[in-house]
Design a protein around this motif. Structure first.
Motif, PDB file in Angstrom:
ATOM      1  N   ASN A   1      57.474  43.699  37.247  1.00 57.96           N
ATOM      2  CA  ASN A   1      56.581  44.857  37.219  1.00 57.96           C
ATOM      3  C   ASN A   1      56.441  45.433  35.814  1.00 57.96           C
ATOM      4  N   GLU A   2      56.362  44.570  34.820  1.00 55.66           N
ATOM      5  CA  GLU A   2      56.394  45.022  33.440  1.00 55.66           C
ATOM      6  C   GLU A   2      55.197  45.879  33.050  1.00 55.66           C
ATOM      7  N   ILE A   3      54.000  45.550  33.548  1.00 59.32           N
ATOM      8  CA  ILE A   3      52.803  46.275  33.118  1.00 59.32           C
ATOM      9  C   ILE A   3      52.861  47.732  33.576  1.00 59.32           C
ATOM     10  N   ASP A   4      53.217  47.969  34.833  1.00 56.76           N
ATOM     11  CA  ASP A   4      53.334  49.348  35.311  1.00 56.76           C
ATOM     12  C   ASP A   4      54.416  50.101  34.547  1.00 56.76           C
ATOM     13  N   ARG A   5      55.562  49.464  34.345  1.00 60.60           N
ATOM     14  CA  ARG A   5      56.658  50.120  33.640  1.00 60.60           C
ATOM     15  C   ARG A   5      56.263  50.419  32.198  1.00 60.60           C
ATOM     16  N   MET A   6      55.583  49.462  31.552  1.00 65.15           N
ATOM     17  CA  MET A   6      55.172  49.671  30.177  1.00 65.15           C
ATOM     18  C   MET A   6      54.176  50.817  30.078  1.00 65.15           C
ATOM     19  N   GLY A   7      53.225  50.903  31.021  1.00 67.07           N
ATOM     20  CA  GLY A   7      52.238  51.969  30.986  1.00 67.07           C
ATOM     21  C   GLY A   7      52.872  53.349  31.035  1.00 67.07           C
ATOM     22  N   GLU A   8      53.871  53.511  31.888  1.00 70.12           N
ATOM     23  CA  GLU A   8      54.541  54.807  31.994  1.00 70.12           C
ATOM     24  C   GLU A   8      55.414  55.094  30.778  1.00 70.12           C
TER      25      GLU A   8
ATOM     26  N   GLN B   1      55.738  58.116  27.787  1.00 68.64           N
ATOM     27  CA  GLN B   1      56.997  58.835  27.544  1.00 68.64           C
ATOM     28  C   GLN B   1      57.412  58.727  26.076  1.00 68.64           C
ATOM     29  N   VAL B   2      57.273  57.542  25.522  1.00 71.46           N
ATOM     30  CA  VAL B   2      57.611  57.348  24.108  1.00 71.46           C
ATOM     31  C   VAL B   2      56.689  58.199  23.235  1.00 71.46           C
ATOM     32  N   ALA B   3      55.412  58.228  23.558  1.00 72.38           N
ATOM     33  CA  ALA B   3      54.454  59.022  22.778  1.00 72.38           C
ATOM     34  C   ALA B   3      54.811  60.500  22.813  1.00 72.38           C
ATOM     35  N   ILE B   4      55.234  60.996  23.956  1.00 70.82           N
ATOM     36  CA  ILE B   4      55.634  62.403  24.065  1.00 70.82           C
ATOM     37  C   ILE B   4      56.843  62.677  23.175  1.00 70.82           C
ATOM     38  N   THR B   5      57.801  61.735  23.142  1.00 71.72           N
ATOM     39  CA  THR B   5      58.959  61.887  22.260  1.00 71.72           C
ATOM     40  C   THR B   5      58.530  61.869  20.801  1.00 71.72           C
ATOM     41  N   PHE B   6      57.586  60.996  20.443  1.00 72.83           N
ATOM     42  CA  PHE B   6      57.074  60.948  19.073  1.00 72.83           C
ATOM     43  C   PHE B   6      56.410  62.278  18.710  1.00 72.83           C
TER      44      PHE B   6
ATOM     45  N   GLN C   1      53.862  47.181  20.041  1.00 70.69           N
ATOM     46  CA  GLN C   1      54.534  48.459  19.840  1.00 70.69           C
ATOM     47  C   GLN C   1      53.906  49.486  20.785  1.00 70.69           C
ATOM     48  N   ILE C   2      54.744  50.261  21.449  1.00 66.09           N
ATOM     49  CA  ILE C   2      54.234  51.278  22.359  1.00 66.09           C
ATOM     50  C   ILE C   2      54.514  52.674  21.809  1.00 66.09           C
ATOM     51  N   GLY C   3      53.885  53.670  22.438  1.00 67.22           N
ATOM     52  CA  GLY C   3      53.917  55.057  21.963  1.00 67.22           C
ATOM     53  C   GLY C   3      52.479  55.474  21.736  1.00 67.22           C
ATOM     54  N   ASP C   4      51.753  55.692  22.829  1.00 67.15           N
ATOM     55  CA  ASP C   4      50.301  55.880  22.844  1.00 67.15           C
ATOM     56  C   ASP C   4      49.817  56.861  21.773  1.00 67.15           C
ATOM     57  N   PRO C   5      49.053  56.395  20.786  1.00 67.05           N
ATOM     58  CA  PRO C   5      48.578  57.303  19.731  1.00 67.05           C
ATOM     59  C   PRO C   5      47.581  58.335  20.238  1.00 67.05           C
ATOM     60  N   ASN C   6      46.860  58.033  21.337  1.00 70.28           N
ATOM     61  CA  ASN C   6      45.958  59.034  21.920  1.00 70.28           C
ATOM     62  C   ASN C   6      46.751  60.264  22.359  1.00 70.28           C
ATOM     63  N   THR C   7      47.908  60.021  22.963  1.00 68.88           N
ATOM     64  CA  THR C   7      48.765  61.124  23.403  1.00 68.88           C
ATOM     65  C   THR C   7      49.316  61.891  22.204  1.00 68.88           C
ATOM     66  N   ILE C   8      49.725  61.163  21.164  1.00 67.92           N
ATOM     67  CA  ILE C   8      50.277  61.819  19.976  1.00 67.92           C
ATOM     68  C   ILE C   8      49.248  62.746  19.339  1.00 67.92           C
ATOM     69  N   VAL C   9      48.013  62.258  19.163  1.00 69.22           N
ATOM     70  CA  VAL C   9      47.001  63.089  18.505  1.00 69.22           C
ATOM     71  C   VAL C   9      46.646  64.302  19.353  1.00 69.22           C
ATOM     72  N   GLU C  10      46.623  64.153  20.673  1.00 71.80           N
ATOM     73  CA  GLU C  10      46.290  65.289  21.530  1.00 71.80           C
ATOM     74  C   GLU C  10      47.403  66.333  21.556  1.00 71.80           C
ATOM     75  N   LEU C  11      48.648  65.889  21.497  1.00 67.58           N
ATOM     76  CA  LEU C  11      49.765  66.833  21.548  1.00 67.58           C
ATOM     77  C   LEU C  11      50.033  67.512  20.200  1.00 67.58           C
ATOM     78  N   THR C  12      49.652  66.859  19.115  1.00 67.87           N
ATOM     79  CA  THR C  12      49.934  67.413  17.785  1.00 67.87           C
ATOM     80  C   THR C  12      48.708  68.011  17.109  1.00 67.87           C
ATOM     81  N   GLY C  13      47.522  67.545  17.482  1.00 71.39           N
ATOM     82  CA  GLY C  13      46.311  67.983  16.794  1.00 71.39           C
ATOM     83  C   GLY C  13      46.162  67.390  15.411  1.00 71.39           C
ATOM     84  N   ILE C  14      46.891  66.300  15.121  1.00 66.88           N
ATOM     85  CA  ILE C  14      46.867  65.675  13.797  1.00 66.88           C
ATOM     86  C   ILE C  14      46.324  64.251  13.917  1.00 66.88           C
ATOM     87  N   THR C  15      45.369  63.906  13.058  1.00 62.20           N
ATOM     88  CA  THR C  15      44.854  62.534  13.021  1.00 62.20           C
ATOM     89  C   THR C  15      46.024  61.554  12.938  1.00 62.20           C
ATOM     90  N   THR C  16      45.974  60.540  13.769  1.00 58.47           N
ATOM     91  CA  THR C  16      47.086  59.594  13.875  1.00 58.47           C
ATOM     92  C   THR C  16      46.606  58.178  13.566  1.00 58.47           C
TER      93      THR C  16
END
Length: 365
Positions: free
Chosen positions: A51-58, A62-67, A108-123
């Motif tokens: 079930n790698e694809i589902d696990r990777m998506g979630e 989570q990694v992006a939120i930590t970033f 590499q994972i850590g969704d940049p869309n999530t990072i830019v939305e949470l920080t407001g900084i171009t990523t």
């Protein structure tokens, strides 16, 4: 800002850095740790499973939120607002690196869309795959920064990064010669995994546990026989190759105590690094150290024994903190990408040409 999580899976290195001068000026730095559950999930995801694809998506989210949290914390330490930051360069968390596959890839994972939305900084993110698209290994990328900040006419230098994986950058004494660089093999990844398994701690402080054991030369010879160490450059590797399973397979024929295995793993790192540096003709030059392994005093002693004619010192001697060079690199690469400049060195990665790396995720107006 620069963000990276390496092969240790401990958490996210975050820096705020001023790149307006000839030398990067570190303003603030922070390590945002992964929670135990996320760290365990990442470790599992780094190996093939169900079930790698589902696990990777979630886990990607989570990694992006930590970033993004790491960004917010380091901004607080810098006493700055997000509007003062031009861009974030996010390396992400590597979960696969397969440069030798039939269709080579790296992920590499850590969704940049999530990072830019949470920080407001171009990523700027996804730096490695463009190099692979033109035939490169996608790694290492830090040599381009090493060349910019550490190459000096008349000085023959190696920059040695002691991360989970060790990599070298060979800076010739003249710009007429090409820069070389590649992963030599494990530095800390096996050491960290082995001591965690047997001592329930995440690293061997100063290499003291390894220092208390003995080198098993029969085991060392078997480890050194791995084909990776004989491969010519360009080459790159990761924790998904040098795993505990890789080690356990080679331990099957050896009755070696846990502490002696740790000592032998330090010797493996020291020998393979020294062989690479010697083979490239830099054994009598200057070696500048960076990465977490600079705190492993026993590893540095063994390197000194195998490279007696070299001058070994930290990059701090040249004003760059050795613990933060990789995070600084991705801030610098983001600046290169925004400026339309290449971030790879084809002579290092084996790419057909130098290219602009990464994708840009603009902040909302």
């Amino acid at each position: 800002m620069g963000l990276i999580s390496g092969t240790s899976l401990d958490g996210v290195d975050a820096v705020v850095v001023d790149l307006s001068s000839n030398q990067p000026q570190l303003i603030a730095s922070h390590i945002e740790p992964y929670g135990d559950r996320l760290r365990t999930s990442l470790r599992t995801l780094c190996q093939p499973g169900n079930n790698e694809i589902d696990r990777m998506g979630e886990i990607d989210r989570q990694v992006a939120i930590t970033f993004a949290t790491a960004c917010q914390r380091v901004l607080e330490l810098a006493h700055m607002e997000s509007q003062q930051v031009t861009a974030i360069g996010s390396h992400g968390q590597t979960i696969r690196h397969r440069p030798d596959a039939v269709n080579p890839f790296t992920l590499q994972i850590g969704d940049p869309n999530t990072i830019v939305e949470l920080t407001g900084i171009t990523t700027v993110a996804d730096f490695r795959r463009r190099d692979m698209a033109v035939g490169g290994q996608g790694a290492p990328l830090v040599p381009a920064l090493h060349q910019t900040f550490f190459q000096q006419p008349g000085k023959k230098r190696i920059i040695l990064n002691l991360g989970g994986i060790a990599n070298i950058t060979g800076l010739p004494d003249t710009a007429a010669q090409p820069v070389i660089g590649y992963d030599t093999g494990p530095a800390n990844t096996l050491l960290d995994r082995w001591i965690e398994k047997h001592q329930d701690v995440r690293l061997d402080q100063k290499g003291e546990w390894a220092r208390s054991g003995q080198i098993d030369h029969g085991l060392l010879d078997e480890l050194l026989a791995d084909p990776y160490f004989q491969l010519p450059a360009p080459k790159s590797t990761g924790r998904e190759y040098f795993t505990l399973d890789w080690l356990q397979e080679r331990l099957a024929n050896h009755l070696t105590s846990a502490v002696d295995v740790q000592t032998t793993l330090v010797e493996l790192s020291a020998v393979t690094i020294a062989q690479a540096i010697t083979g490239e003709g830099y054994a009598q030059g200057e070696i500048l150290l960076c990465g977490g392994g600079t705190h492993n005093h026993y590893l540095l002693e063994r390197l000194g024994i195998h490279l007696p004619a070299a001058s070994i010192q930290s990059t701090s001697s040249y004003g760059v903190d050795p613990d933060w060079i990789e995070a600084i690199t991705f801030a610098w690469l983001a600046k290169r990408t925004l400026g339309g400049l290449n971030g790879n060195l084809a002579s290092v990665t084996g790419a057909a040409r130098n290219v602009v790396l990464g994708g840009i995720y603009p902040a909302s107006p």
